[in-house]
Design a protein around this motif. Structure first.
Motif, PDB file in Angstrom:
ATOM      1  N   PHE A  25      18.897 -33.902 -13.451  1.00  0.00           N
ATOM      2  CA  PHE A  25      17.667 -34.473 -13.982  1.00  0.00           C
ATOM      3  C   PHE A  25      17.878 -35.015 -15.397  1.00  0.00           C
ATOM      4  O   PHE A  25      18.652 -34.464 -16.184  1.00  0.00           O
ATOM      5  CB  PHE A  25      16.564 -33.422 -14.011  1.00  0.00           C
ATOM      6  CG  PHE A  25      16.250 -32.841 -12.662  1.00  0.00           C
ATOM      7  CD1 PHE A  25      15.361 -33.457 -11.800  1.00  0.00           C
ATOM      8  CD2 PHE A  25      16.872 -31.670 -12.239  1.00  0.00           C
ATOM      9  CE1 PHE A  25      15.082 -32.926 -10.551  1.00  0.00           C
ATOM     10  CE2 PHE A  25      16.603 -31.126 -11.004  1.00  0.00           C
ATOM     11  CZ  PHE A  25      15.705 -31.760 -10.143  1.00  0.00           C
ATOM     12  N   LEU A  26      17.145 -36.082 -15.696  1.00  0.00           N
ATOM     13  CA  LEU A  26      17.178 -36.709 -17.018  1.00  0.00           C
ATOM     14  C   LEU A  26      16.024 -36.180 -17.860  1.00  0.00           C
ATOM     15  O   LEU A  26      14.857 -36.363 -17.512  1.00  0.00           O
ATOM     16  CB  LEU A  26      17.054 -38.231 -16.882  1.00  0.00           C
ATOM     17  CG  LEU A  26      16.901 -39.020 -18.188  1.00  0.00           C
ATOM     18  CD1 LEU A  26      18.189 -38.979 -19.005  1.00  0.00           C
ATOM     19  CD2 LEU A  26      16.495 -40.468 -17.886  1.00  0.00           C
ATOM     20  N   GLY A  81      19.601 -29.898 -15.628  1.00  0.00           N
ATOM     21  CA  GLY A  81      18.854 -30.873 -16.411  1.00  0.00           C
ATOM     22  C   GLY A  81      19.505 -31.091 -17.762  1.00  0.00           C
ATOM     23  O   GLY A  81      19.845 -30.129 -18.455  1.00  0.00           O
ATOM     24  N   PHE A  82      19.702 -32.351 -18.126  1.00  0.00           N
ATOM     25  CA  PHE A  82      20.212 -32.688 -19.453  1.00  0.00           C
ATOM     26  C   PHE A  82      19.030 -32.935 -20.381  1.00  0.00           C
ATOM     27  O   PHE A  82      18.079 -33.642 -20.023  1.00  0.00           O
ATOM     28  CB  PHE A  82      21.111 -33.918 -19.386  1.00  0.00           C
ATOM     29  CG  PHE A  82      22.419 -33.663 -18.685  1.00  0.00           C
ATOM     30  CD1 PHE A  82      23.387 -32.856 -19.267  1.00  0.00           C
ATOM     31  CD2 PHE A  82      22.686 -34.219 -17.438  1.00  0.00           C
ATOM     32  CE1 PHE A  82      24.594 -32.607 -18.637  1.00  0.00           C
ATOM     33  CE2 PHE A  82      23.889 -33.983 -16.795  1.00  0.00           C
ATOM     34  CZ  PHE A  82      24.850 -33.172 -17.387  1.00  0.00           C
ATOM     35  N   SER A  83      19.095 -32.372 -21.586  1.00  0.00           N
ATOM     36  CA  SER A  83      17.941 -32.439 -22.492  1.00  0.00           C
ATOM     37  C   SER A  83      18.391 -32.589 -23.938  1.00  0.00           C
ATOM     38  O   SER A  83      18.110 -31.723 -24.774  1.00  0.00           O
ATOM     39  CB  SER A  83      17.076 -31.187 -22.341  1.00  0.00           C
ATOM     40  OG  SER A  83      17.860 -30.017 -22.573  1.00  0.00           O
ATOM     41  N   SER A  84      19.091 -33.653 -24.229  1.00  0.00           N
ATOM     42  CA  SER A  84      19.496 -33.887 -25.620  1.00  0.00           C
ATOM     43  C   SER A  84      18.276 -33.960 -26.529  1.00  0.00           C
ATOM     44  O   SER A  84      17.172 -34.300 -26.089  1.00  0.00           O
ATOM     45  CB  SER A  84      20.291 -35.197 -25.716  1.00  0.00           C
ATOM     46  OG  SER A  84      21.594 -35.043 -25.213  1.00  0.00           O
ATOM     47  N   TYR A 142      17.964 -26.173 -17.438  1.00  0.00           N
ATOM     48  CA  TYR A 142      17.326 -27.432 -17.837  1.00  0.00           C
ATOM     49  C   TYR A 142      17.436 -27.697 -19.338  1.00  0.00           C
ATOM     50  O   TYR A 142      16.981 -28.725 -19.813  1.00  0.00           O
ATOM     51  CB  TYR A 142      15.852 -27.424 -17.415  1.00  0.00           C
ATOM     52  CG  TYR A 142      15.679 -27.391 -15.911  1.00  0.00           C
ATOM     53  CD1 TYR A 142      15.639 -28.562 -15.161  1.00  0.00           C
ATOM     54  CD2 TYR A 142      15.592 -26.181 -15.228  1.00  0.00           C
ATOM     55  CE1 TYR A 142      15.497 -28.540 -13.787  1.00  0.00           C
ATOM     56  CE2 TYR A 142      15.456 -26.137 -13.851  1.00  0.00           C
ATOM     57  CZ  TYR A 142      15.405 -27.321 -13.131  1.00  0.00           C
ATOM     58  OH  TYR A 142      15.273 -27.286 -11.764  1.00  0.00           O
ATOM     59  N   HIS A 143      18.014 -26.750 -20.064  1.00  0.00           N
ATOM     60  CA  HIS A 143      18.142 -26.920 -21.516  1.00  0.00           C
ATOM     61  C   HIS A 143      19.623 -27.089 -21.847  1.00  0.00           C
ATOM     62  O   HIS A 143      20.330 -26.135 -22.159  1.00  0.00           O
ATOM     63  CB  HIS A 143      17.558 -25.701 -22.237  1.00  0.00           C
ATOM     64  CG  HIS A 143      17.288 -25.935 -23.689  1.00  0.00           C
ATOM     65  ND1 HIS A 143      16.201 -25.408 -24.343  1.00  0.00           N
ATOM     66  CD2 HIS A 143      17.964 -26.656 -24.622  1.00  0.00           C
ATOM     67  CE1 HIS A 143      16.221 -25.777 -25.610  1.00  0.00           C
ATOM     68  NE2 HIS A 143      17.293 -26.530 -25.813  1.00  0.00           N
ATOM     69  N   THR A 172      24.543 -42.660 -17.987  1.00  0.00           N
ATOM     70  CA  THR A 172      25.500 -41.627 -17.606  1.00  0.00           C
ATOM     71  C   THR A 172      24.850 -40.580 -16.717  1.00  0.00           C
ATOM     72  O   THR A 172      25.435 -40.151 -15.714  1.00  0.00           O
ATOM     73  CB  THR A 172      26.091 -40.952 -18.859  1.00  0.00           C
ATOM     74  OG1 THR A 172      26.675 -41.946 -19.704  1.00  0.00           O
ATOM     75  CG2 THR A 172      27.163 -39.944 -18.472  1.00  0.00           C
ATOM     76  N   VAL A 173      23.645 -40.161 -17.059  1.00  0.00           N
ATOM     77  CA  VAL A 173      22.937 -39.188 -16.228  1.00  0.00           C
ATOM     78  C   VAL A 173      22.680 -39.770 -14.842  1.00  0.00           C
ATOM     79  O   VAL A 173      22.843 -39.089 -13.815  1.00  0.00           O
ATOM     80  CB  VAL A 173      21.615 -38.747 -16.889  1.00  0.00           C
ATOM     81  CG1 VAL A 173      20.820 -37.851 -15.937  1.00  0.00           C
ATOM     82  CG2 VAL A 173      21.887 -38.005 -18.190  1.00  0.00           C
TER      83      VAL A 173
END
Length: 209
Positions: A77-78, A36-39, A7-8, A62-63
């Motif tokens: 996940f966003l 999970g994408f977590s910018s 998720y990170h 995009t997500v």
């Protein structure tokens, strides 16, 4: 059988490399079930490593597209990694809540300001850390760490993220115990007190390697 997840995840949208599509494809080939994408969330001041506010709509779109594309293979996940900076931003700030995220990672990167007013980070260049430590805490590492964990505790209790990111990031530059010994009682007391607070919360504690 282990269920693989992460998720990170950073990307070209902040201080990572590569596109979201590349990460999704790589995760799929590794048989991951959850990604999970977590910018790094946008901040109200300029940095070189956080997402720019104007980039968020493209990031979110995009997500969303990747969620649909890989729906039968894994869940995507966003998210955002959101800094807690007292009186500036938190994981539950209105601007963050309006983004309609699936989850947040809460993190402490900033611990004070330099003489020019710029916020300094605990995981930035060593020279920045040393300058910040000297200017903000008179060079006293115990005061700096006490403030770091105080901020983390406040974030957990009052501005709870879903996940707590890199719990001990503040020791990044402490290779070879350059600034303090990680076996000292005062340091272990800070750690244990924060872990007790986290245990009483609904936050997930990330193991970041």
């Amino acid at each position: 059988m282990a269920i693989l997840s992460n998720y990170h995840t950073h990307s070209e949208f902040c201080d990572g490399d590569g596109s979201l599509e590349e990460y999704a494809l790589s995760s799929f080939h590794k048989n991951m079930k959850y990604l999970g994408f977590s910018s790094h969330a946008p901040l109200p001041f300029q940095t070189t490593w956080t997402m720019k506010k104007e980039m968020f709509p493209r990031y979110k779109k995009t997500v969303s597209q990747l969620k649909e594309k890989y729906a039968e293979r894994m869940e995507i996940f966003l998210g955002l990694e959101v800094d807690y900076i007292p009186h500036i931003i938190s994981p539950i700030s209105p601007e963050i809540q309006r983004m309609d995220l699936d989850y947040t990672i809460g993190a402490i990167h900033f611990l004070g300001q330099l003489p020019n007013g710029r916020y300094w980070t605990v995981d930035g260049p060593l020279t920045e850390f040393e300058e910040g430590l000297k200017h903000s805490f008179g060079g006293n590492i115990r005061k700096a760490l006490a403030q770091y964990y105080t901020n983390l505790n406040v974030m957990v209790q009052d501005y709870s993220p879903d996940i707590i990111g890199h719990f001990d990031l503040v020791k990044k530059h402490n290779h070879g115990n350059q600034f303090f010994s990680e076996t000292e009682d005062w340091y272990k007391t800070l750690i244990r007190a924060s872990l007790d607070i986290i245990q009483q919360s609904n936050c997930i504690l990330e193991v970041n390697t």
